[in-house]
Every structure is written in C-alpha cells, then in structure tokens.
Design a protein around this motif. Structure first.
Motif, PDB file in Angstrom:
ATOM      1  N   LYS A 136       0.819  -1.218   0.000  1.00 35.80           N
ATOM      2  CA  LYS A 136       0.000   0.000   0.000  1.00 35.80           C
ATOM      3  C   LYS A 136       0.854   1.270   0.000  1.00 35.80           C
ATOM      4  O   LYS A 136       0.420   2.325  -0.479  1.00 35.80           O
ATOM      5  CB  LYS A 136      -0.943   0.003   1.208  1.00 35.80           C
ATOM      6  N   ASP A 137       2.068   1.160   0.515  1.00 35.60           N
ATOM      7  CA  ASP A 137       2.957   2.324   0.590  1.00 35.60           C
ATOM      8  C   ASP A 137       3.619   2.650  -0.753  1.00 35.60           C
ATOM      9  O   ASP A 137       4.377   3.623  -0.847  1.00 35.60           O
ATOM     10  CB  ASP A 137       4.062   2.091   1.624  1.00 35.60           C
ATOM     11  N   LYS A 139       2.212   3.733  -3.400  1.00 32.51           N
ATOM     12  CA  LYS A 139       1.520   4.798  -4.124  1.00 32.51           C
ATOM     13  C   LYS A 139       2.467   5.981  -4.347  1.00 32.51           C
ATOM     14  O   LYS A 139       3.071   6.521  -3.422  1.00 32.51           O
ATOM     15  CB  LYS A 139       0.291   5.259  -3.359  1.00 32.51           C
ATOM     16  N   GLY A 140       2.596   6.365  -5.624  1.00 32.31           N
ATOM     17  CA  GLY A 140       3.454   7.483  -6.000  1.00 32.31           C
ATOM     18  C   GLY A 140       4.937   7.159  -6.029  1.00 32.31           C
ATOM     19  O   GLY A 140       5.757   8.038  -6.328  1.00 32.31           O
ATOM     20  N   LYS A 141       5.307   5.908  -5.744  1.00 31.14           N
ATOM     21  CA  LYS A 141       6.713   5.534  -5.676  1.00 31.14           C
ATOM     22  C   LYS A 141       7.218   4.984  -7.010  1.00 31.14           C
ATOM     23  O   LYS A 141       6.453   4.501  -7.839  1.00 31.14           O
ATOM     24  CB  LYS A 141       6.928   4.469  -4.580  1.00 31.14           C
ATOM     25  N   LEU A 159      -0.952  -5.215  -6.834  1.00 24.98           N
ATOM     26  CA  LEU A 159      -1.335  -3.832  -6.572  1.00 24.98           C
ATOM     27  C   LEU A 159      -2.850  -3.713  -6.393  1.00 24.98           C
ATOM     28  O   LEU A 159      -3.334  -3.048  -5.471  1.00 24.98           O
ATOM     29  CB  LEU A 159      -0.868  -2.928  -7.709  1.00 24.98           C
ATOM     30  N   LEU A 164      -4.526  -0.518  -5.265  1.00 26.27           N
ATOM     31  CA  LEU A 164      -3.757   0.334  -6.167  1.00 26.27           C
ATOM     32  C   LEU A 164      -3.803  -0.203  -7.584  1.00 26.27           C
ATOM     33  O   LEU A 164      -4.244  -1.321  -7.840  1.00 26.27           O
ATOM     34  CB  LEU A 164      -2.287   0.412  -5.711  1.00 26.27           C
ATOM     35  N   SER A 165      -3.329   0.591  -8.525  1.00 28.97           N
ATOM     36  CA  SER A 165      -3.114   0.146  -9.891  1.00 28.97           C
ATOM     37  C   SER A 165      -1.717   0.588 -10.294  1.00 28.97           C
ATOM     38  O   SER A 165      -1.057   1.359  -9.577  1.00 28.97           O
ATOM     39  CB  SER A 165      -4.155   0.748 -10.841  1.00 28.97           C
ATOM     40  N   ASP A 168      -1.084   4.199 -10.189  1.00 28.78           N
ATOM     41  CA  ASP A 168      -0.891   4.836  -8.886  1.00 28.78           C
ATOM     42  C   ASP A 168       0.575   4.870  -8.478  1.00 28.78           C
ATOM     43  O   ASP A 168       0.949   5.557  -7.532  1.00 28.78           O
ATOM     44  CB  ASP A 168      -1.696   4.100  -7.809  1.00 28.78           C
ATOM     45  N   THR A 169       1.402   4.088  -9.196  1.00 30.38           N
ATOM     46  CA  THR A 169       2.834   4.098  -8.938  1.00 30.38           C
ATOM     47  C   THR A 169       3.539   4.770 -10.113  1.00 30.38           C
ATOM     48  O   THR A 169       2.941   5.006 -11.159  1.00 30.38           O
ATOM     49  CB  THR A 169       3.387   2.666  -8.798  1.00 30.38           C
TER      50      THR A 169
END
Length: 348
Positions: A136-137, A139-141, A159, A164-165, A168-169
């Motif tokens: 979950k962490d 996201k955006g990475k 994901l 997430l998808s 989202d990363t």
C-alpha cells in the motif's frame, strides 16, 4: 551401357527416396530459447525442471547420436525477446511466462503449449533503509517492473489486491539486472522479482516487503511451448524433447525430501544455494513443477488472458484450449509409466 545406368537408377531410386525422407525427419539443429539470463549475464538459469535440461545437457545427450546439435539462446530481454525469435523463425522450443506467451498468441504467433512449466514465487523488495513497509505504501513511488513479462501481470494483480493500480505508482520498465542495480543505488523505490532478490536481502541491500509464497493467485506461471511449424515437421523429435522435460521434472520430484542436489546445480546461475532453499521451503515440488496442463493451469491462463485484455496488454482475447497440444505429453507419460505420478491440480 545406357541400359545398365537405367537399371541402376531404377534400383537406387527407392534407396535415395528413403534416405531423403529419413533426412527430412531430422532438423539440422534444435533451437531452444530461455527467457532470461543468470547473474552477470551468464547463459544459465536455475530454479526449475526446465533449467535442468540445460544444466545437465539432457537435450544434447538425447540427440547426440542423431548428429543433431542443440543450440540454447539465453535472452536478457526475457519473454518479449523470446517472442521476437519465434516471430522471426529462430526458435523451436522455449519456456515462456503467461503474459508474453499470451501476447504472442494474441498477436498471431503460431505456437503450441506442450506442457506446464513451473509456477514461480515473486518478491517485492525496497532498499534496506526505505520507510516503505507494505504494498500500500507504493503509491506514487518508483516501482521497477519488467514489462511484457509475467512480472507485469503479477504486479498488477498484487497492486489491485492492495487498492492500487500501476498508474498509482511511477512504474519503470527495467530488466532484472538493471532492477537489482537500481535497488542498490536507490534509483527506484521498489521492485518486483524472483529469488535473486533474496540474495540482495542477505547482502543487506534490500528488504522484502511482500512475497507470493502460499498464494498461487499472484505467482508467475509458465508453459513449455513449441513452434507449430517445427512440431508439424518433426513430431518424433518433439516427443523426445517433451520426454526429456518430463524426466527432468520426475527427477526433481524424486528429490522432494532433500533438494540440496538441485540447489547446488541451480546455483551455477549465480543465485545462491540459500536463496533457492528459502524460495522452495514449504513447497510441494510435484505441485510447483508439474508438467500437467491441468485445471489449475487452465484456470490461471483463462484469467490471465482476460486480465491482459482488461489491462490493455492485448487487443483481443482467445480460447485457451485450442492452444494446447497434450498429445506428446500424454504419450510420454504413458510410455514412461508416469500416468498418475503427478496429481491434477485445482485452484485452492
């Protein structure tokens, strides 16, 4: 004299035809592609019955008396690169993960599935001092994923299971060697890969935040495939290739109580003995590396075809069953008295 030549021609003609037919039954070589390379780009991999064919020179020994050489091609570009060799008529047999084989089939490559390959555990790693603790962490990475391979499909599923998808990363396409280097230099925040990431963890370079162990919904799946053209031309040769694969899988299954011999051979790939031992711990060898194209494989591939379409990785879907040719596997299992040795698997 002319009559004598005519007589000789009549006598020798059937022999010439027979010899020509015999020659036509053998290819000039057997070309085998492997999706991936070992550590340091070495032309050897481990971790499966398939890899034993190369490590033990099983195919070379099988066809030595026929005078047919076997040429292995280890491709750093993995599944997408294997598809290119099939498209250019340069490969006869290969192991191939679910997504690249599905992309190839959807794109018109004429291949047949001959047996099931291994299902492979995957790991998500982050630099050792990273604050990231869970999927979950991410996201955006910056998330390294080898696109076009089975890693991409598994990553998407993992994901999604965590809300997430890929969008989202900050997904970055990297091959396995580049991925490990990027983790070491912290040019990516996370990456998905195989047991070689366990070796990086043991070196203190990364931490593992996720593993597919115990949950086959997210593992990589693969099959042994062959060129339809080669199979039609050389059915007996194809059966002998399948036989060697089945015998390798049988040998591996027979080591169930102690896989040390397999780990030692596989470690020639550059992935350490300890990483393979941890990766296989608690696994049923017969289930993980069964050659059967059973209910488990059928269900996983049908889901993979649908997921590949849903994720925009292929344009059209197709039926799985017409892709499978069980005839060679069934013959080998019967002739080697191995019917019933592997129990058909189902999804848990």
């Amino acid at each position: 004299m002319k009559q004598l030549f005519k007589l000789l021609a009549l006598v020798l003609a059937p022999l010439v035809i027979a010899l020509s037919a015999q020659a036509a039954e053998k290819p000039s070589e057997i070309r085998v592609a492997n999706p991936g390379v070992g550590v340091g780009n070495r032309p050897v991999v481990g971790g499966s019955a398939w890899s034993l064919l190369n490590l033990n020179s099983a195919l070379e020994s099988e066809f030595k008396s026929d005078g047919v050489p076997v040429r292995w091609n280890f491709l750093r570009g993995a599944g997408p690169a294997v598809n290119e060799t099939y498209a250019n008529g340069l490969t006869d047999f290969s192991l191939l993960g679910d997504l690249p084989s599905i992309i190839g089939r959807a794109g018109g490559l004429k291949t047949r599935i001959l047996a099931s390959g291994p299902k492979s555990n995957l790991y998500i790693a982050v630099p050792a001092d990273s604050p990231i603790q869970s999927v979950k962490d991410l996201k955006g990475k910056r998330f390294a994923v080898f696109k076009g391979t089975c890693l991409q499909l598994s990553a998407a599923r993992i994901l999604e299971a965590n809300g997430l998808s890929e969008r989202d990363t900050r997904a970055i396409n990297m091959d396995n060697a580049t991925t490990k280097a990027a983790l070491a230099t912290k040019d990516v925040d996370a990456a998905i890969g195989g047991p070689d990431l366990l070796a990086q963890r043991d070196q203190g370079i990364v931490r593992i935040i996720y593993s597919t162990k115990g949950d086959p919904r997210y593992t990589c799946n693969s099959t042994i495939i062959g060129s339809d053209d080669f199979i039609r031309k050389y059915p007996e040769i194809t059966k002998r290739v399948v036989r060697q694969y089945v015998l390798a899988a049988k040998w591996l299954a027979d080591q169930e109580k102690d896989l040390s011999a397999a780990y030692r051979v596989w470690s020639r790939s550059g992935v350490p003995f300890a990483a393979f031992k941890e990766d296989w711990a608690g696994e049923s060898v017969r289930d993980r590396d069964s050659p059967l194209v059973d209910a488990y494989v059928i269900a996983r591939y049908k889901t993979s075809i649908a997921d590949a379409k849903r994720l925009g990785l292929i344009r059209t879907t197709f039926d799985f069953e017409p892709w499978v040719d069980r005839s060679f596997l069934d013959q080998v299992l019967r002739e080697e008295k191995l019917e019933g040795f592997w129990k058909p698997r189902t999804l848990p």
